[in-house]
Design a protein around this motif. Structure first.
Motif, PDB file in Angstrom:
ATOM      1  N   PRO A  99       0.891  -1.355   0.116  1.00  0.00           N
ATOM      2  CA  PRO A  99      -0.019   0.112   0.074  1.00  0.00           C
ATOM      3  C   PRO A  99       0.983   1.158  -0.064  1.00  0.00           C
ATOM      4  CG  PRO A  99      -0.696  -1.526   1.846  1.00  0.00           C
ATOM      5  CD  PRO A  99       0.605  -1.996   1.336  1.00  0.00           C
ATOM      6  N   TYR A 100       2.027   1.060   0.551  1.00  0.00           N
ATOM      7  CA  TYR A 100       2.881   2.296   0.651  1.00  0.00           C
ATOM      8  C   TYR A 100       4.203   2.344  -0.382  1.00  0.00           C
ATOM      9  CZ  TYR A 100      -0.350   3.147   4.410  1.00  0.00           C
ATOM     10  OH  TYR A 100      -1.631   3.332   4.890  1.00  0.00           O
ATOM     11  N   ILE A 107      -2.076 -13.943  -1.189  1.00  0.00           N
ATOM     12  CA  ILE A 107      -1.478 -12.400  -1.519  1.00  0.00           C
ATOM     13  C   ILE A 107      -0.677 -12.034  -0.335  1.00  0.00           C
ATOM     14  CG2 ILE A 107      -1.724  -9.895  -1.719  1.00  0.00           C
ATOM     15  CD1 ILE A 107      -4.357 -10.419  -3.451  1.00  0.00           C
ATOM     16  N   ALA A 108       0.755 -11.680  -0.564  1.00  0.00           N
ATOM     17  CA  ALA A 108       1.530 -11.384   0.577  1.00  0.00           C
ATOM     18  C   ALA A 108       1.335  -9.808   0.827  1.00  0.00           C
ATOM     19  CB  ALA A 108       2.886 -11.839   0.244  1.00  0.00           C
ATOM     20  N   LEU A 109       1.084  -9.429   1.905  1.00  0.00           N
ATOM     21  CA  LEU A 109       0.769  -8.048   1.980  1.00  0.00           C
ATOM     22  C   LEU A 109       1.663  -7.290   2.861  1.00  0.00           C
ATOM     23  CD1 LEU A 109      -1.346  -5.617   1.815  1.00  0.00           C
ATOM     24  CD2 LEU A 109      -2.682  -6.448   3.830  1.00  0.00           C
ATOM     25  N   GLY A 110       2.458  -6.141   2.195  1.00  0.00           N
ATOM     26  CA  GLY A 110       3.438  -5.408   2.941  1.00  0.00           C
ATOM     27  C   GLY A 110       4.603  -6.104   2.946  1.00  0.00           C
ATOM     28  N   TYR A 161       1.889  -1.723   7.799  1.00  0.00           N
ATOM     29  CA  TYR A 161       1.560  -1.071   9.217  1.00  0.00           C
ATOM     30  C   TYR A 161       2.435  -0.049   9.708  1.00  0.00           C
ATOM     31  CZ  TYR A 161      -2.418  -4.760   9.449  1.00  0.00           C
ATOM     32  OH  TYR A 161      -3.517  -5.406   9.451  1.00  0.00           O
ATOM     33  N   GLN A 162       3.135   0.564   8.809  1.00  0.00           N
ATOM     34  CA  GLN A 162       3.843   1.700   9.284  1.00  0.00           C
ATOM     35  C   GLN A 162       3.000   2.847   9.785  1.00  0.00           C
ATOM     36  OE1 GLN A 162       5.601   4.178   5.996  1.00  0.00           O
ATOM     37  NE2 GLN A 162       5.185   2.326   4.752  1.00  0.00           N
ATOM     38  N   ILE A 206      -5.388   2.324   4.808  1.00  0.00           N
ATOM     39  CA  ILE A 206      -5.396   1.596   3.629  1.00  0.00           C
ATOM     40  C   ILE A 206      -5.337   0.269   3.765  1.00  0.00           C
ATOM     41  CG2 ILE A 206      -4.342   1.419   1.176  1.00  0.00           C
ATOM     42  CD1 ILE A 206      -3.474   4.530   1.746  1.00  0.00           C
ATOM     43  N   THR A 207      -4.606  -0.372   4.488  1.00  0.00           N
ATOM     44  CA  THR A 207      -4.337  -1.443   4.728  1.00  0.00           C
ATOM     45  C   THR A 207      -5.592  -2.260   5.204  1.00  0.00           C
ATOM     46  OG1 THR A 207      -1.796  -1.473   5.209  1.00  0.00           O
ATOM     47  CG2 THR A 207      -3.108  -3.201   6.071  1.00  0.00           C
ATOM     48  N   ARG A 208      -6.097  -1.541   6.301  1.00  0.00           N
ATOM     49  CA  ARG A 208      -7.521  -2.294   6.611  1.00  0.00           C
ATOM     50  C   ARG A 208      -8.709  -2.389   5.575  1.00  0.00           C
ATOM     51  NH1 ARG A 208     -10.064  -3.471  11.507  1.00  0.00           N
ATOM     52  NH2 ARG A 208     -12.515  -3.295  11.391  1.00  0.00           N
TER      53      ARG A 208
END
Length: 374
Positions: A74-75, A130-133, A139-140, A148-150
């Motif tokens: 997301p970032y 899916i591998a997230l982050g 979760y920075q 956005i992650t939520r």
């Protein structure tokens, strides 16, 4: 000629300098002519977040040494400021420095949930976890407000799509209400990166990430909620974090971790000078020893990008580390890298029923007064 000024760390930041990206046309060097005073230098680097409308959101990976094929970030950039972060060189593509810019000039993909929904709706989409982050932490600190992650997790929950998360942040606890029911259906697993148990080392190595004690508490909290948790001991840095391998694994196991993985220190592109500057600033007494051992594990080079050795190294020292990790796994009954990720259930997936307008379509719909269903 004046001697070079010693490198000094900036409070709350991992990088010591703002090294130039490898795509810069002009090369600039700092020269001290004796007139520059220390107090004249800017010592505060404030975090700036730029909202970005991404064109795509899923990244496919073909690397044989990584246990997933699909990832989502997301970032761009990461405020945690981990000096060893392999994602730092990606800021060069933006014309920014992989140093202080990477951890202070962030980009948030505000349309990520909508793009994900659009991807999942495609008739030819083949479901896989899916591998997230993975590249930068989902979760920075900025996630606390942007969420956005939520929102991404809400889309995955709706579609019963499997997801694996990796983070250094306790903020993941906020989303237990989503992750716990998904984990019950074998749709979610988490991994917490725990590099060291020493808070002083962590404060310089990963300045804005959760403390080691707080991460252990996060492992315990997620485990108690029924979410399978692994620990990622990454990276292992000779003579800095390497002496703690067994202690880190034992602490993670006591907190509830059921899987353990590791990587040795990797120094691709601009990470190399940044890490060596960090060593000079924080561990000048052992900087040469550390780099000598790193080179020994990478065939005499600062870094070897070969798939068969970049994560675990090669040679005697790398083999000793592998043996230590494997014996600790056997002792604590922990499984190896990617085992929980591969056990996620892909059979429950169902495509979203309605796709909201994305990008230009969304703007046209808004101009016409058309309301989105989501």
């Amino acid at each position: 000629m004046l001697p070079p000024r010693s490198l000094k760390a900036l409070k709350g930041r991992g990088a010591v300098t703002n090294v130039q990206g490898r795509y810069e046309v002009n090369v600039r060097e700092t020269f001290d002519d004796g007139w520059l005073r220390e107090e004249d230098e800017p010592r505060v680097w404030r975090t700036q977040v730029t909202e970005e409308t991404a064109k795509s959101i899923l990244t496919r990976n073909a690397s044989p040494d990584i246990p997933f094929d699909l990832s989502l970030n997301p970032y761009r950039g990461c405020e945690h400021g981990c000096i060893y972060c392999f994602a730092r060189p990606s800021h060069s593509y933006l014309g920014l420095s992989p140093g202080l810019d990477f951890e202070s000039k962030l980009y948030a993909k505000i349309n990520a949930p909508e793009l994900l929904r659009s991807e999942l709706c495609k008739p030819d989409y083949a479901v896989e976890p899916i591998a997230l982050g993975v590249n930068t932490d989902a979760y920075q600190p900025v996630e606390r407000e942007l969420r956005i992650t939520r929102r991404i997790l809400e889309v995955l929950r709706e579609c019963e799509h499997p997801v694996g998360l990796i983070t250094k942040s306790s903020l993941i606890e906020r989303d237990i209400d989503i992750l716990a029911p998904m984990a019950e259906k074998r749709l979610a697993a988490a991994s917490i990166t725990l590099t060291t148990l020493d808070p002083k080392i962590a404060r310089t190595l990963e300045p804005r990430a959760a403390s080691p004690e707080r991460r252990l508490r996060t492992i315990r909290t997620l485990t108690e909620a029924g979410i399978p948790v692994g620990v990622s001991i990454a990276p292992i840095i000779p003579f800095v974090t390497e002496p703690e391998i067994e202690k880190v694994m034992e602490a993670a196991f006591d907190a509830g971790a059921i899987q353990a993985s590791y990587t040795v220190l990797r120094l691709p592109w601009e990470v190399n000078p940044l890490f060596q500057q960090w060593l000079e600033a924080h561990f000048p007494d052992r900087a040469q020893r550390v780099m000598n051992r790193v080179r020994e594990m990478h065939g005499g080079k600062d870094y070897d990008a070969s798939f068969d050795s970049r994560m675990t190294g090669q040679g005697l020292w790398a083999d000793l580390i592998r043996q230590r990790v494997e014996k600790a796994r056997q002792r604590f009954g922990m499984t190896g890298r990617g085992s929980r990720f591969r056990q996620l259930d892909c059979t429950r997936f169902r495509r979203p029923l309605v796709v909201p307008p994305v990008g230009a379509k969304a703007k046209r719909a808004e101009a016409m007064g058309q309301m989105s269903l989501f």
